[in-house]
Design an enzyme around this catalytic site. Structure first.
Site, PDB file in Angstrom:
ATOM      1  N   SER A  87      -1.238  -7.918   0.095  1.00 33.73           N
ATOM      2  CA  SER A  87       0.167  -7.394   0.250  1.00 33.73           C
ATOM      3  C   SER A  87       0.849  -8.496   0.966  1.00 33.73           C
ATOM      4  CB  SER A  87       0.141  -6.243   1.026  1.00 33.73           C
ATOM      5  OG  SER A  87      -0.318  -6.466   2.421  1.00 33.73           O
TER       6      SER A  87
ATOM      7  N   ILE B 177       0.781  -1.217  -0.102  1.00 29.67           N
ATOM      8  CA  ILE B 177      -0.084  -0.150   0.087  1.00 29.67           C
ATOM      9  C   ILE B 177       0.935   1.332   0.010  1.00 29.67           C
ATOM     10  CG2 ILE B 177      -1.550   1.455   1.093  1.00 29.67           C
ATOM     11  CD1 ILE B 177      -2.742  -1.298   2.475  1.00 29.67           C
TER      12      ILE B 177
ATOM     13  N   SER C 277      -6.044   0.114  10.914  1.00 26.59           N
ATOM     14  CA  SER C 277      -7.156  -0.949  10.128  1.00 26.59           C
ATOM     15  C   SER C 277      -8.309  -1.052  10.747  1.00 26.59           C
ATOM     16  CB  SER C 277      -6.261  -2.224  10.382  1.00 26.59           C
ATOM     17  OG  SER C 277      -6.982  -3.267  10.025  1.00 26.59           O
TER      18      SER C 277
ATOM     19  N   TYR D 166      -1.697  -7.176  16.816  1.00 28.63           N
ATOM     20  CA  TYR D 166      -1.874  -6.083  15.708  1.00 28.63           C
ATOM     21  C   TYR D 166      -2.955  -5.261  15.853  1.00 28.63           C
ATOM     22  CZ  TYR D 166      -2.695  -4.730  10.981  1.00 28.63           C
ATOM     23  OH  TYR D 166      -3.027  -4.171   9.776  1.00 28.63           O
TER      24      TYR D 166
ATOM     25  N   LYS E  57      -3.314  -1.546  16.127  1.00 28.92           N
ATOM     26  CA  LYS E  57      -3.927  -0.364  15.271  1.00 28.92           C
ATOM     27  C   LYS E  57      -5.069   0.369  16.091  1.00 28.92           C
ATOM     28  CE  LYS E  57      -1.744  -1.271  12.021  1.00 28.92           C
ATOM     29  NZ  LYS E  57      -1.093  -0.279  11.010  1.00 28.92           N
TER      30      LYS E  57
HETATM   31  N1  LIG Z   1      -3.130  -5.351   3.696  1.00 21.96           N
HETATM   32  C1  LIG Z   1      -4.064  -5.126   4.454  1.00 21.96           C
HETATM   33  O1  LIG Z   1      -5.185  -5.777   4.088  1.00 21.96           O
HETATM   34  C2  LIG Z   1      -4.237  -4.133   5.484  1.00 21.96           C
HETATM   35  C3  LIG Z   1      -5.388  -3.901   6.214  1.00 21.96           C
HETATM   36  C4  LIG Z   1      -5.485  -2.939   7.041  1.00 21.96           C
HETATM   37  C5  LIG Z   1      -4.514  -2.047   7.283  1.00 21.96           C
HETATM   38  N2  LIG Z   1      -3.135  -2.406   6.774  1.00 21.96           N
HETATM   39  C6  LIG Z   1      -2.106  -1.474   7.283  1.00 21.96           C
HETATM   40  O2  LIG Z   1      -1.499  -0.938   5.870  1.00 21.96           O
HETATM   41  C7  LIG Z   1      -0.318  -0.435   6.023  1.00 21.96           C
HETATM   42  C8  LIG Z   1       0.722  -1.128   5.017  1.00 21.96           C
HETATM   43  O3  LIG Z   1       0.579  -2.687   4.951  1.00 21.96           O
HETATM   44  P1  LIG Z   1       0.572  -3.432   3.771  1.00 21.96           P
HETATM   45  O4  LIG Z   1      -0.694  -4.286   3.562  1.00 21.96           O
HETATM   46  O5  LIG Z   1       0.938  -2.487   2.551  1.00 21.96           O
HETATM   47  O6  LIG Z   1       1.930  -4.362   4.085  1.00 21.96           O
HETATM   48  P2  LIG Z   1       3.249  -4.703   3.518  1.00 21.96           P
HETATM   49  O7  LIG Z   1       3.336  -5.255   2.033  1.00 21.96           O
HETATM   50  O8  LIG Z   1       3.664  -6.079   4.667  1.00 21.96           O
HETATM   51  O9  LIG Z   1       4.247  -3.450   3.718  1.00 21.96           O
HETATM   52  C9  LIG Z   1       4.656  -3.081   4.966  1.00 21.96           C
HETATM   53  C10 LIG Z   1       5.748  -1.894   4.693  1.00 21.96           C
HETATM   54  O10 LIG Z   1       6.022  -1.632   6.026  1.00 21.96           O
HETATM   55  C11 LIG Z   1       7.458  -1.696   6.198  1.00 21.96           C
HETATM   56  N3  LIG Z   1       8.109  -2.090   7.452  1.00 21.96           N
HETATM   57  C12 LIG Z   1       8.018  -3.257   8.212  1.00 21.96           C
HETATM   58  N4  LIG Z   1       8.784  -3.115   9.212  1.00 21.96           N
HETATM   59  C13 LIG Z   1       9.242  -1.929   9.378  1.00 21.96           C
HETATM   60  C14 LIG Z   1      10.339  -1.529  10.005  1.00 21.96           C
HETATM   61  N5  LIG Z   1      11.120  -2.152  11.198  1.00 21.96           N
HETATM   62  N6  LIG Z   1      10.819  -0.269   9.710  1.00 21.96           N
HETATM   63  C15 LIG Z   1      10.496   0.267   8.493  1.00 21.96           C
HETATM   64  N7  LIG Z   1       9.443  -0.145   7.786  1.00 21.96           N
HETATM   65  C16 LIG Z   1       9.124  -1.539   8.303  1.00 21.96           C
HETATM   66  C17 LIG Z   1       7.778  -3.014   5.301  1.00 21.96           C
HETATM   67  O11 LIG Z   1       9.353  -2.801   5.074  1.00 21.96           O
HETATM   68  P3  LIG Z   1      10.010  -4.239   4.300  1.00 21.96           P
HETATM   69  O12 LIG Z   1       9.527  -4.488   2.867  1.00 21.96           O
HETATM   70  O13 LIG Z   1      11.497  -3.886   4.357  1.00 21.96           O
HETATM   71  O14 LIG Z   1       9.457  -5.348   5.083  1.00 21.96           O
HETATM   72  C18 LIG Z   1       6.934  -2.470   3.945  1.00 21.96           C
HETATM   73  O15 LIG Z   1       7.393  -1.657   3.273  1.00 21.96           O
HETATM   74  C19 LIG Z   1       0.264  -1.207   7.595  1.00 21.96           C
HETATM   75  O16 LIG Z   1       0.127  -0.187   8.491  1.00 21.96           O
HETATM   76  C20 LIG Z   1      -1.129  -2.412   7.675  1.00 21.96           C
HETATM   77  O17 LIG Z   1      -1.143  -2.405   9.194  1.00 21.96           O
HETATM   78  C21 LIG Z   1      -3.145  -3.296   5.938  1.00 21.96           C
END
Ligand SMILES: NC(=O)c1ccc[n+]([C@@H]2O[C@H](COP(=O)([O-])OP(=O)(O)OC[C@H]3O[C@@H](n4cnc5c(N)ncnc54)[C@H](OP(=O)(O)O)[C@@H]3O)[C@@H](O)[C@H]2O)c1
Ligand SMILES: *[C@@H]1O[C@H](CO)[C@@H](O)[C@H](O)[C@H]1NC(C)=O
Ligand SMILES: *[C@@H]1O[C@H](CO)[C@@H](O)[C@H](O)[C@H]1NC(C)=O
Length: 318
Positions: free
Chosen positions: A236, A47, A169, A201, A205
């Site tokens: 993701s 995202i 979330s 988690y 959130k």
């Molecule tokens: N996907 C869903 O359905 C969903 C639903 C609700 C909320 N969210 C929220 O959306 C946000 C983005 O999630 P996403 O789904 O895009 O997940 P993702 O694809 O796993 O991306 C997560 C990002 O966070 C980075 N990250 C993890 N640990 C870190 C650290 N210690 N320092 C700096 N960066 C770090 C990751 O870096 P690396 O690439 O280095 O690991 C990656 O760039 C999150 O806050 C998640 O809680 C997602």
């Protein structure tokens, strides 16, 4: 006949839940961002990367704040190619290390003159501890962004009107804050099964939503506003550490039928970051680009204040 009714009912249920959980309005705002600077944490994938693209397309200077230099720089190359904006740079930030957060802020404040938008997007659902001995989920999803936001606040104020956007979330709704667990164990929940990780988690959130609430109060009158949001259920890498066989099956199933792509997943973030005239909604929570009322615990002044004070301690600010 019965079978037919059953199948039709199933299809209708699918379309209704799909509409509720997956459908995402596209953000069509025409805001131009030339001369503005934006930080997106975790902007190298998922995202965050789609959000960075939406911002860069509108002309802003974009700082991808990521933990891996290699993945960060690769994403910068992709994004420059995709958007034609060459003002996109990588800066190292590991939210699992307070030292790294401080170094990032120092480096950023020295080398950049503006900050118009801070997008706290990075997040995870992984086990383990941070460099500072905090539960990984507490540290990366909450304490790291807490410190980062506070260290950058003066610059945001100087550049007002400016905004902080927190990717929370829908899961926050089943989260709770166990202050005893946080102070005694420096974690949001104990255990490391998938169910425990999921619990921590959702708690983290809820912290995001509470913080947005508290921050908005503290920022009243500064023209810096803050929003939290649910991005939708998005395919993701988020569940990468949720891997017991049972959850793996559910994950595969849900993500096939009920999850959307990351571009749709970025739309509500873009809305909160760029939509005009939502300043009076500072501190509030959005889903599918619409205001949603959160449960009382998520907008409780007492809880958000107490969490703020504990976070000051855990982040070494107080
Ligand atoms: N996907 C869903 O359905 C969903 C639903 C609700 C909320 N969210 C929220 O959306 C946000 C983005 O999630 P996403 O789904 O895009 O997940 P993702 O694809 O796993 O991306 C997560 C990002 O966070 C980075 N990250 C993890 N640990 C870190 C650290 N210690 N320092 C700096 N960066 C770090 C990751 O870096 P690396 O690439 O280095 O690991 C990656 O760039 C999150 O806050 C998640 O809680 C997602
Ligand atoms: C975002 O969440 C972090 C961690 O929960 C918090 O420190 C920060 O103040 C929040 N910012 C906004 C705008 O909600
Ligand atoms: C906030 O914005 C309003 C309207 O643009 C302006 O009048 C006011 O002086 C600003 N306040 C601060 C503290 O910058």
């Amino acid at each position: 006949m019965f079978l037919l009714i059953f199948i039709v009912a199933l299809l209708i249920a699918y379309f209704i839940t799909h509409r509720i959980f997956v459908h995402r309005r596209t953000f069509n705002g025409t805001a131009k961002l030339y001369g503005k600077t934006v930080i997106v944490t975790g902007g190298n994938v998922g995202i965050g990367k789609a959000t960075a693209a939406g911002i860069a397309m509108r002309g802003a200077r974009v700082i991808l704040a990521c933990r891996s230099k290699q993945r960060g720089e690769e994403a910068v190359r992709d994004l420059i190619q995709e958007t034609g904006n060459d003002g996109i740079i990588f800066m190292q930030l590991d939210l699992a290390s307070l030292k790294s957060v401080r170094a990032f802020a120092e480096n950023f404040l020295k080398s950049e003159s503006r900050l118009d938008l801070l997008i706290n997007n990075a997040g995870l659902a992984s086990p383990g501890r941070t460099e500072d001995g905090l539960g990984m989920i507490l540290g990366v999803n909450h304490i790291g962004p807490f410190l980062l936001t506070n260290l950058l606040l003066d610059r945001l104020k100087e550049c007002a009107p400016s905004r902080v956007v927190n990717v929370s979330s829908y899961g926050h709704d089943v989260g709770t804050i166990d202050f005893d667990c946080i102070t005694t164990h420096r974690r949001l929940a104990l255990g490391s099964s998938d169910a425990d990780l999921f619990k921590a988690y959702t708690h983290s959130k809820l912290c995001n939503v509470l913080f947005t609430h508290e921050l908005a109060k503290r920022l009243e009158g500064t023209n810096v506003t803050s929003y939290s949001l649910h991005p939708g259920s998005v395919r993701s890498e988020l569940g990468r550490d949720i891997n017991e066989w049972f959850t793996r099956i559910i994950k595969a199933f849900v993500s096939k039928l009920w999850a959307t792509d990351t571009v749709s997943g970025a739309q509500t973030t873009l809305y909160c970051a760029l939509q005009e005239d939502i300043e009076h909604l500072s501190g509030r929570y959005f889903s599918d680009s619409q205001l949603v009322q959160v449960k009382p615990e998520a907008r409780d002044d007492g809880i958000s204040k107490k969490l703020w004070e504990i976070s000051e301690k855990l982040s070494g600010m107080a």
